[in-house]
Design a protein around this motif. Structure first.
Motif, PDB file in Angstrom:
ATOM      1  N   THR A   1       0.843  -1.201   0.000  1.00 43.71           N
ATOM      2  CA  THR A   1       0.000   0.000   0.000  1.00 43.71           C
ATOM      3  C   THR A   1       0.876   1.248   0.000  1.00 43.71           C
ATOM      4  N   SER A   2       0.571   2.171  -0.883  1.00 41.16           N
ATOM      5  CA  SER A   2       1.350   3.412  -0.972  1.00 41.16           C
ATOM      6  C   SER A   2       0.949   4.377   0.139  1.00 41.16           C
ATOM      7  N   VAL A   3       1.933   4.788   0.919  1.00 40.97           N
ATOM      8  CA  VAL A   3       1.718   5.757   2.003  1.00 40.97           C
ATOM      9  C   VAL A   3       2.277   7.095   1.522  1.00 40.97           C
ATOM     10  N   ASN A   4       1.442   7.914   0.938  1.00 42.27           N
ATOM     11  CA  ASN A   4       1.918   9.185   0.395  1.00 42.27           C
ATOM     12  C   ASN A   4       0.804  10.223   0.460  1.00 42.27           C
ATOM     13  N   GLY A   5       1.187  11.462   0.277  1.00 38.96           N
ATOM     14  CA  GLY A   5       0.220  12.549   0.253  1.00 38.96           C
ATOM     15  C   GLY A   5       0.349  13.475   1.443  1.00 38.96           C
ATOM     16  N   SER A   6      -0.238  14.640   1.308  1.00 41.48           N
ATOM     17  CA  SER A   6      -0.120  15.706   2.317  1.00 41.48           C
ATOM     18  C   SER A   6      -1.209  15.645   3.380  1.00 41.48           C
ATOM     19  N   ILE A   7      -1.910  14.531   3.489  1.00 43.29           N
ATOM     20  CA  ILE A   7      -2.988  14.428   4.483  1.00 43.29           C
ATOM     21  C   ILE A   7      -2.496  14.712   5.899  1.00 43.29           C
ATOM     22  N   PRO A   8      -1.335  14.208   6.335  1.00 44.11           N
ATOM     23  CA  PRO A   8      -0.869  14.562   7.690  1.00 44.11           C
ATOM     24  C   PRO A   8      -0.676  16.057   7.883  1.00 44.11           C
ATOM     25  N   LEU A   9      -0.195  16.749   6.849  1.00 48.87           N
ATOM     26  CA  LEU A   9      -0.024  18.199   6.965  1.00 48.87           C
ATOM     27  C   LEU A   9      -1.373  18.912   6.995  1.00 48.87           C
ATOM     28  N   GLN A  10      -2.328  18.422   6.229  1.00 49.63           N
ATOM     29  CA  GLN A  10      -3.645  19.059   6.215  1.00 49.63           C
ATOM     30  C   GLN A  10      -4.288  19.017   7.598  1.00 49.63           C
ATOM     31  N   ILE A  11      -4.303  17.845   8.206  1.00 48.58           N
ATOM     32  CA  ILE A  11      -4.915  17.728   9.522  1.00 48.58           C
ATOM     33  C   ILE A  11      -4.089  18.460  10.570  1.00 48.58           C
ATOM     34  N   ALA A  12      -2.749  18.480  10.411  1.00 49.78           N
ATOM     35  CA  ALA A  12      -1.898  19.184  11.361  1.00 49.78           C
ATOM     36  C   ALA A  12      -2.136  20.687  11.296  1.00 49.78           C
ATOM     37  N   PHE A  13      -2.316  21.224  10.106  1.00 50.31           N
ATOM     38  CA  PHE A  13      -2.602  22.651   9.977  1.00 50.31           C
ATOM     39  C   PHE A  13      -3.934  23.005  10.632  1.00 50.31           C
ATOM     40  N   LEU A  14      -4.935  22.138  10.480  1.00 45.73           N
ATOM     41  CA  LEU A  14      -6.226  22.393  11.115  1.00 45.73           C
ATOM     42  C   LEU A  14      -6.106  22.372  12.635  1.00 45.73           C
ATOM     43  N   VAL A  15      -5.303  21.468  13.171  1.00 40.64           N
ATOM     44  CA  VAL A  15      -5.078  21.434  14.615  1.00 40.64           C
ATOM     45  C   VAL A  15      -4.361  22.701  15.070  1.00 40.64           C
ATOM     46  N   ALA A  16      -3.385  23.152  14.292  1.00 40.17           N
ATOM     47  CA  ALA A  16      -2.672  24.383  14.642  1.00 40.17           C
ATOM     48  C   ALA A  16      -3.603  25.588  14.617  1.00 40.17           C
ATOM     49  N   PHE A  17      -4.487  25.669  13.628  1.00 39.14           N
ATOM     50  CA  PHE A  17      -5.461  26.758  13.594  1.00 39.14           C
ATOM     51  C   PHE A  17      -6.397  26.694  14.792  1.00 39.14           C
ATOM     52  N   SER A  18      -6.723  25.481  15.231  1.00 37.05           N
ATOM     53  CA  SER A  18      -7.580  25.330  16.409  1.00 37.05           C
ATOM     54  C   SER A  18      -6.892  25.873  17.653  1.00 37.05           C
ATOM     55  N   GLN A  19      -5.573  25.791  17.697  1.00 37.76           N
ATOM     56  CA  GLN A  19      -4.837  26.363  18.818  1.00 37.76           C
ATOM     57  C   GLN A  19      -4.764  27.883  18.716  1.00 37.76           C
ATOM     58  N   LEU A  20      -4.515  28.390  17.521  1.00 35.53           N
ATOM     59  CA  LEU A  20      -4.345  29.823  17.339  1.00 35.53           C
ATOM     60  C   LEU A  20      -5.666  30.578  17.360  1.00 35.53           C
ATOM     61  N   LEU A  21      -6.724  29.940  16.851  1.00 39.89           N
ATOM     62  CA  LEU A  21      -8.026  30.611  16.721  1.00 39.89           C
ATOM     63  C   LEU A  21      -9.122  29.752  17.345  1.00 39.89           C
ATOM     64  N   PRO A  22      -9.062  29.486  18.634  1.00 44.31           N
ATOM     65  CA  PRO A  22     -10.026  28.542  19.228  1.00 44.31           C
ATOM     66  C   PRO A  22     -11.462  29.048  19.247  1.00 44.31           C
ATOM     67  N   SER A  23     -11.650  30.351  19.235  1.00 45.18           N
ATOM     68  CA  SER A  23     -13.007  30.901  19.319  1.00 45.18           C
ATOM     69  C   SER A  23     -13.522  31.396  17.978  1.00 45.18           C
ATOM     70  N   HIS A  24     -12.729  31.258  16.945  1.00 43.68           N
ATOM     71  CA  HIS A  24     -13.131  31.761  15.629  1.00 43.68           C
ATOM     72  C   HIS A  24     -14.204  30.857  15.035  1.00 43.68           C
ATOM     73  N   THR A  25     -15.211  31.458  14.433  1.00 39.06           N
ATOM     74  CA  THR A  25     -16.329  30.729  13.846  1.00 39.06           C
ATOM     75  C   THR A  25     -16.350  30.957  12.342  1.00 39.06           C
ATOM     76  N   VAL A  26     -16.499  29.897  11.577  1.00 36.09           N
ATOM     77  CA  VAL A  26     -16.578  29.960  10.123  1.00 36.09           C
ATOM     78  C   VAL A  26     -18.027  29.733   9.712  1.00 36.09           C
ATOM     79  N   THR A  27     -18.561  30.653   8.947  1.00 33.47           N
ATOM     80  CA  THR A  27     -19.951  30.588   8.492  1.00 33.47           C
ATOM     81  C   THR A  27     -19.980  30.176   7.031  1.00 33.47           C
ATOM     82  N   LEU A  28     -20.758  29.156   6.713  1.00 27.91           N
ATOM     83  CA  LEU A  28     -20.851  28.632   5.357  1.00 27.91           C
ATOM     84  C   LEU A  28     -22.291  28.689   4.870  1.00 27.91           C
ATOM     85  N   PHE A  29     -22.428  28.749   3.551  1.00 21.36           N
ATOM     86  CA  PHE A  29     -23.739  28.713   2.888  1.00 21.36           C
ATOM     87  C   PHE A  29     -24.655  29.832   3.419  1.00 21.36           C
ATOM     88  N   LYS A  30     -24.111  31.048   3.454  1.00 27.52           N
ATOM     89  CA  LYS A  30     -24.864  32.247   3.840  1.00 27.52           C
ATOM     90  C   LYS A  30     -25.471  32.140   5.237  1.00 27.52           C
TER      91      LYS A  30
END
Length: 354
Positions: free
Chosen positions: A128-157
């Motif tokens: 099985t090929s173990v490749n791709g930026s998935i670990p970085l994607q989830i790591a960046f989201l965790v880092a944003f959760s630390q930096l912006l814990p109270s920030h709210t993202v509004t979608l679909f108006k």
């Protein structure tokens, strides 16, 4: 004239490596492609059975994408996420985070696939090929959760409104759904889960904290003991008590094995912004920026006064060639020092009050 993209150096290098390795892998796979078998590149992507003689693949495989869809997502993630985090942390800390968030999840995924092969005897696990930026994607989201814990993202108006700490769990669910399609391999879900745990553990217990410019710290502080970055905060409110109880038990076990160090009183007070500036604590980044600007303006003011003093020194009179004439000072003429004025700056303490 076209606007030049302002990309920090580390992010620029990572983007370049992603483009180069993905295009090289795609070209090799295209030339060797056949309808009877899948083509792998074991010296770029991590293949458990084939890549042990290429140890660098444990790190480089994170920046190898096999299709245009995942390549586009990786590029957008690194471009926007990398720029934000590198500027928030500094290039040195960002490099450490990239290495941890790439290398450790790949090692864990490699070990898991080898274990599954040992249990089931199915050789497909080790191919099985173990490749791709998935670990970085989830790591960046965790880092944003630390930096912006109270920030709210509004979608679909305004129909959907989500806090930033909810996105890592949503990302894992999305990866699970896509792993059932040809877009992602079966190792993608392992990479997402491992990346989530590894990045949170690193930021929670090991990442260096930034000392306050006005405080004297005898020892460096690490991690983030704030309640907003607790593990249970990534989950919906109904299951938070259950997750908190389980995570507390695991934390106690890790402390007993000396894998994690208990937070001290200084760490807890630091997470509240009392003794240090932890980049990621709400309001602390702004407070640090205010102090840095104040110091810069003070230095600029000193240079202006030094330049004023140098230009206002009286020059020796030229040798007299005729009858001496006494020059009377002109009224209402300001000196160069008063024309330049004095630069003053009063930092906004709003960030310190938070």
């Amino acid at each position: 004239m076209p606007t030049r993209l302002n990309i920090p150096p580390i992010t620029r290098i990572v983007l370049g490596v992603l483009i180069f390795q993905s295009l090289l892998s795609g070209a090799i796979r295209y030339r060797q492609w056949s309808g009877n078998s899948d083509v792998v590149v074991p010296y770029l992507a991590l293949i458990p059975q084939l890549s042990l003689i290429y140890p660098w693949t444990f790190l480089t495989t994170t920046l190898v994408e096999n299709n245009i869809f995942t390549f586009a997502i990786a590029g957008v993630t690194i471009f926007y996420g990398g720029r934000y985090l590198e500027r928030a942390w500094s290039g040195k800390e960002f490099v450490k985070f990239l290495v941890v968030a790439s290398l450790v999840p790949n090692l864990l995924c490699f070990g898991t696939l080898v274990f599954l092969f040992a249990v089931t005897g199915n050789v497909d696990w080790t191919l099985t090929s173990v490749n791709g930026s998935i670990p970085l994607q989830i790591a960046f989201l965790v880092a944003f959760s630390q930096l912006l814990p109270s920030h709210t993202v509004t979608l679909f108006k305004g129909i959907v409104s989500l806090r930033v700490p909810r996105f890592p769990l949503i990302h894992i669910i999305t990866i699970f759904a896509l792993s059932l399609t040809p877009l992602l391999s079966s190792a993608s879900l392992l990479l997402a889960i491992n990346g989530f745990f590894v990045s949170w553990t690193y930021l929670r217990f090991y990442k260096s904290a930034f000392a306050d410019l006005e405080a004297q710290q005898s020892t460096p502080l690490r991690g983030d003991a704030s309640e907003t970055f607790a593990f249970a905060e990534f989950f919906p409110d109904p299951v938070k008590p259950i997750i908190a109880g389980i995570s507390d038990q695991i934390y106690t076990i890790l402390v007993s094995f000396k894998i994690c160090t208990p937070f001290s009183a200084a760490d807890v007070s630091a997470s509240r912004g009392e003794t240090i500036v932890q980049r990621g604590t709400p309001g602390s980044a702004r407070a640090e920026a205010e102090r840095r600007r104040a110091l810069a303006l003070k230095a600029l003011d000193q240079r202006l006064h030094a330049a004023t003093a140098a230009t206002s020194k009286p020059k020796p009179p030229p040798p007299a060639t005729g009858p001496s004439v006494q020059i009377q000072p002109q009224p209402h003429v300001e000196t160069s020092g008063s024309m330049l004025g004095e630069t003053s700056y009063v930092p906004d303490h709003e960030g310190d009050k938070q």
